[in-house]
Motif scaffolding. Structure first.
Motif, PDB file in Angstrom:
ATOM      1  N   PRO A   1       0.801  -1.231   0.000  1.00 12.73           N
ATOM      2  CA  PRO A   1       0.000   0.000   0.000  1.00 12.73           C
ATOM      3  C   PRO A   1       0.832   1.279   0.000  1.00 12.73           C
ATOM      4  O   PRO A   1       0.335   2.324  -0.367  1.00 12.73           O
ATOM      5  CB  PRO A   1      -0.818  -0.110   1.296  1.00 12.73           C
ATOM      6  CG  PRO A   1      -0.016  -0.999   2.178  1.00 12.73           C
ATOM      7  CD  PRO A   1       0.678  -1.972   1.274  1.00 12.73           C
ATOM      8  N   SER A   2       2.090   1.213   0.429  1.00  8.90           N
ATOM      9  CA  SER A   2       2.870   2.432   0.521  1.00  8.90           C
ATOM     10  C   SER A   2       4.342   2.095   0.654  1.00  8.90           C
ATOM     11  O   SER A   2       4.706   1.152   1.363  1.00  8.90           O
ATOM     12  CB  SER A   2       2.423   3.262   1.736  1.00  8.90           C
ATOM     13  OG  SER A   2       3.309   4.344   1.932  1.00  8.90           O
TER      14      SER A   2
ATOM     15  N   ASP B   1      -2.416   1.287   6.613  1.00 11.25           N
ATOM     16  CA  ASP B   1      -1.777   0.527   5.543  1.00 11.25           C
ATOM     17  C   ASP B   1      -1.807  -0.971   5.825  1.00 11.25           C
ATOM     18  O   ASP B   1      -1.993  -1.797   4.918  1.00 11.25           O
ATOM     19  CB  ASP B   1      -0.327   0.990   5.357  1.00 11.25           C
ATOM     20  CG  ASP B   1      -0.238   2.323   4.626  1.00 11.25           C
ATOM     21  OD1 ASP B   1      -1.293   2.848   4.245  1.00 11.25           O
ATOM     22  OD2 ASP B   1       0.879   2.833   4.444  1.00 11.25           O
TER      23      ASP B   1
ATOM     24  N   SER C   1      -0.443   6.440  -5.556  1.00  6.04           N
ATOM     25  CA  SER C   1       0.007   5.810  -4.323  1.00  6.04           C
ATOM     26  C   SER C   1       1.507   6.017  -4.129  1.00  6.04           C
ATOM     27  O   SER C   1       2.303   5.801  -5.034  1.00  6.04           O
ATOM     28  CB  SER C   1      -0.312   4.314  -4.351  1.00  6.04           C
ATOM     29  OG  SER C   1       0.137   3.686  -3.184  1.00  6.04           O
TER      30      SER C   1
ATOM     31  N   ASP D   1      -4.870   7.044  -4.302  1.00  3.88           N
ATOM     32  CA  ASP D   1      -5.619   7.373  -3.094  1.00  3.88           C
ATOM     33  C   ASP D   1      -6.555   8.530  -3.407  1.00  3.88           C
ATOM     34  O   ASP D   1      -6.118   9.579  -3.912  1.00  3.88           O
ATOM     35  CB  ASP D   1      -4.682   7.772  -1.954  1.00  3.88           C
ATOM     36  CG  ASP D   1      -3.862   6.611  -1.438  1.00  3.88           C
ATOM     37  OD1 ASP D   1      -4.404   5.493  -1.395  1.00  3.88           O
ATOM     38  OD2 ASP D   1      -2.688   6.806  -1.096  1.00  3.88           O
TER      39      ASP D   1
ATOM     40  N   ARG E   1      -8.748   3.942  -1.380  1.00  4.77           N
ATOM     41  CA  ARG E   1      -7.834   3.552  -2.452  1.00  4.77           C
ATOM     42  C   ARG E   1      -8.598   2.934  -3.609  1.00  4.77           C
ATOM     43  O   ARG E   1      -9.561   2.185  -3.421  1.00  4.77           O
ATOM     44  CB  ARG E   1      -6.805   2.557  -1.925  1.00  4.77           C
ATOM     45  CG  ARG E   1      -5.767   2.119  -2.947  1.00  4.77           C
ATOM     46  CD  ARG E   1      -4.493   1.705  -2.270  1.00  4.77           C
ATOM     47  NE  ARG E   1      -3.851   2.860  -1.684  1.00  4.77           N
ATOM     48  CZ  ARG E   1      -2.799   2.785  -0.872  1.00  4.77           C
ATOM     49  NH1 ARG E   1      -2.293   1.615  -0.548  1.00  4.77           N
ATOM     50  NH2 ARG E   1      -2.251   3.874  -0.383  1.00  4.77           N
TER      51      ARG E   1
ATOM     52  N   ARG F   1      -7.903   1.327  -7.833  1.00  6.58           N
ATOM     53  CA  ARG F   1      -6.911   0.797  -8.765  1.00  6.58           C
ATOM     54  C   ARG F   1      -7.527   0.739 -10.153  1.00  6.58           C
ATOM     55  O   ARG F   1      -8.640   0.250 -10.328  1.00  6.58           O
ATOM     56  CB  ARG F   1      -6.493  -0.602  -8.322  1.00  6.58           C
ATOM     57  CG  ARG F   1      -5.443  -1.274  -9.190  1.00  6.58           C
ATOM     58  CD  ARG F   1      -5.414  -2.770  -8.898  1.00  6.58           C
ATOM     59  NE  ARG F   1      -5.261  -3.040  -7.485  1.00  6.58           N
ATOM     60  CZ  ARG F   1      -4.139  -3.457  -6.916  1.00  6.58           C
ATOM     61  NH1 ARG F   1      -3.076  -3.652  -7.653  1.00  6.58           N
ATOM     62  NH2 ARG F   1      -4.091  -3.698  -5.628  1.00  6.58           N
TER      63      ARG F   1
END
Length: 656
Positions: free
Chosen positions: A182-183, A234, A595, A632, A650, A652
């Protein structure tokens, strides 16, 4: 994924028809007693099949009860590669096979499954190179097929044309598709993420201490740093993605094995993977039982080659090495459980994986077919728990954990009954792939809360479908439950169900199960913290995201993947005033940020619309303005010029 499996299944049917006349007949078992056929691989320490065993050398149990072996045959399909002709006999009197001409049985059928859902973008290439090098070592009569767990990579029918397989192995579509991190700010192992997602406070504290550099951290202690909150966010997000990804892996393995049941024997599945994240908080047997049953029904052998990759990071924090090792061990153990459930084996490849391809070809070059006396009694279960051992030492036995009582009728239970059982048991089950999303808001009818539950199931699942849900409170009691049919969308043909569920403040578990027309059941479970965030003078809902296609109908976005048919991405936020003293100069700024970055590619300030005591801010963005990637959506609330807080979600577009 479903399209790839269906295509493979049709091709396997054609292959089976073409091979019918080449097949040797099965061994003739004696009449007068009902026999269950059990295929068994017996190899020495080098993986060479052991010949010369008799019925007395085998011990077989069904459902824990010993059953006699009444017939036996050894079937050889190829010369085991790398056989040492001068090797001495193994313990127990059986001998290694001398090189002899094999029967013309038409060869074996290999299905190579690239688990691209488990691999990062470029990781899959090393395994593809190993497969390239091993192509020439397959027996000339062997058929080789290829597919990926995502269904986005190449699909090759069973073929003896090695050039076709080689072209697929070099395809640009054969890439890793696991981009769930996630990060880049933190390192969180998938095992840690799953534990945190399931409410493990101790694991959360350990990760926060490691990633934020806070010693003796306590959630009850106030801190000026927002690092702990970001780590938790996260971790929970990664946990949800990992559980969903694992469900897709399990479903693909099961479907691929079932499709192989249409091919001539012997049928060998080779999974090339970077691991499977089986959640330790769920019932492992429940997670893998569908694979074990599929392997027994299809009569396949299953192998997994797991590549171990060392990740280098010049900025590793204290404790990170231990976390990396823990994640690798967790993923490796999950792959081992899957392989063992299917009666196969797993190999951990440190370096080149070539020797493991050789081992698999060697092990599957010959096997025993046993005719075992069926159990007596009135129990008409079709699948029997089976265990096979061999007298003597130095030998490894591989067989499916279930045997099929061919003449027995399977127990019939309705989809509703199976769904109710899964709902009562809880945990995860993978018979039906499920995407689940939730969003919390204030209940328009009163001062309590409302949990929006959105369920999505792929169109390939046979309908009609029935969904059941239960909300379990901290005392383990059912606070809410219900049942509803799922309907297919006219745009995507996927099945959708949206439920507004009244709920009071507190901590819960949400269980959702779906049963298809064939009685397969999928189930998911996730924690729910029913409380709204305080932003200045307002309470805030979760950030609602949706999508619309050409028909203009808005649909709740399940999980984070934006459908290919989507033409518009929508986001909205509800705010609830504490009282008349709340500021009237209110603005919500919507931003879309790639992201891991800080610069927004989209920004719009919106003045909320008032409807009674609720203010709603909404924004829509044409998806053609959004590049592929992970983003995000950030909703920032301003009272006057003062920023009071943010809510994020979030999404995609494209990718795995």
């Amino acid at each position: 994924m479903r399209r790839a499996v269906i295509a493979l299944g049709l091709l396997l049917l054609a292959t089976a028809a073409a091979r019918t006349q080449q097949q040797q007949p099965n061994p003739a078992f004696r009449a007068g007693v009902e026999l269950v056929t059990v295929d068994v691989i017996v190899v020495d320490k080098a993986g060479v099949p052991i010949r010369g065993l008799t019925a007395d050398d085998f011990a077989v149990t069904f459902d824990g009860k010993s059953r006699p072996v009444r017939a036996i045959d050894f079937l050889q399909y190829a010369e085991p590669p790398g056989v040492d002709e001068t090797a001495p006999p193994v313990a127990g009197g059986a001998t290694k096979p001398a090189p002899t001409a094999t029967a013309d049985r038409g060869g074996r059928v290999f299905l190579i499954v690239f688990d691209d859902l488990s691999a990062k973008l470029t990781q899959i290439k090393s395994l593809a190179l190993a497969a390239e090098r091993m192509l020439a070592t397959f027996d000339d009569d062997d058929l080789v097929a290829l597919m990926t767990t995502s269904g986005l990579g190449p699909v090759v029918q069973p073929t003896r044309d090695r050039d076709v397989i080689l072209k697929a192995l070099k395809s640009k579509l054969l890439v890793g598709r696991n981009d769930d991190n996630p990060s880049p700010r933190f390192y969180i192992g998938v095992n840690e993420a799953i534990e945190i997602f399931n409410g493990a406070l101790g694991t959360l504290v350990q990760v926060i201490e490691r990633e934020c550099g806070i010693r003796n951290y306590s959630p009850a202690r106030a801190t000026d740093s927002d690092c702990p909150n970001k780590v938790e966010m996260d971790a929970r997000h990664l946990g949800a993605l990992t559980i969903h990804r694992t469900a897709s892996q399990i479903a693909t393995y099961r479907a691929a094995i079932a499709a192989m049941g249409q091919a001539p024997k012997p049928r060998i599945v080779i999974a090339l993977s970077y691991g499977v994240a089986l959640s330790p908080t769920d019932n492992i047997r429940e997670q893998t039982e569908s694979i074990a049953r599929a392997a027994a029904e299809a009569g396949t052998q299953f192998y997994a080659i797991i590549e171990s990759v060392e990740e280098f990071d010049m900025n590793r924090r204290p404790g990170m090495e231990l976390a990396l090792r823990g994640e690798k061990a967790f993923l490796n153990s999950g792959a081992q459980v899957v392989a063992n459930a299917a009666g196969g084996e797993w190999f951990l490849a440190v370096g080149q994986a070539d020797r493991f391809f050789t081992r698999i070809q060697r092990e599957t070059s010959g096997f025993y077919r046993l005719g075992v006396e069926a159990p007596l009694g009135t129990d008409r279960r079709r699948l029997l728990d089976a265990k096979v051992t061999v007298r003597g030492s130095g030998m490894t036995v591989r067989t499916n954990s279930h045997a099929i009582l061919e003449t027995a009728a399977a127990e019939v239970t309705s989809p509703d009954e199976r769904a109710r059982t899964a709902l009562a048991q809880g945990g995860a089950s993978y018979g039906v792939p499920i995407a689940l999303a939730t969003a919390l808001r204030r209940n328009p009818a009163n001062a309590d809360l409302q949990l929006g539950v959105s369920v999505q199931v792929p169109s390939a699942v046979p309908g009609p479908l029935v969904a059941m849900f239960a909300i379990i409170d901290e005392a383990g009691q059912i606070a809410r439950n219900g049942r509803a049919p799922m309907t297919a969308s006219g745009v995507s043909n996927d099945y959708y169900l949206n439920l507004p569920v009244p709920i009071t403040s507190g901590r819960y578990k949400l269980r959702v199960v779906v049963a298809d027309a064939n009685g397969n059941v999928g189930g998911v479970e996730q924690p729910v913290a029913a409380s709204l965030a305080q932003l200045g003078h307002f309470m805030a809902s979760d950030l609602f995201t949706g999508w619309a296609a050409d028909d203009g109908v808005t649909r709740f976005l399940a999980l984070e993947a934006l459908p290919e048919r989507a033409t518009t991405l929508q986001a909205s936020l509800e705010l609830y005033a504490d009282g008349p003293a709340a500021a009237s100069d209110l603005t919500v700024r919507f931003e879309i940020v790639p992201s891991g970055q800080t610069n927004a590619i989209f920004r719009r300030d919106v003045v909320p619309n008032r409807n009674g005591g609720t203010l709603t801010a909404s924004v829509a963005l044409p998806t053609d303005e959004l590049p592929s990637g992970v983003f995000d959506i950030v909703a920032t609330v301003f009272e006057g010029n003062a920023e009071t807080g943010t809510v994020t979600k979030r999404v995609r577009k494209g990718g795995g």
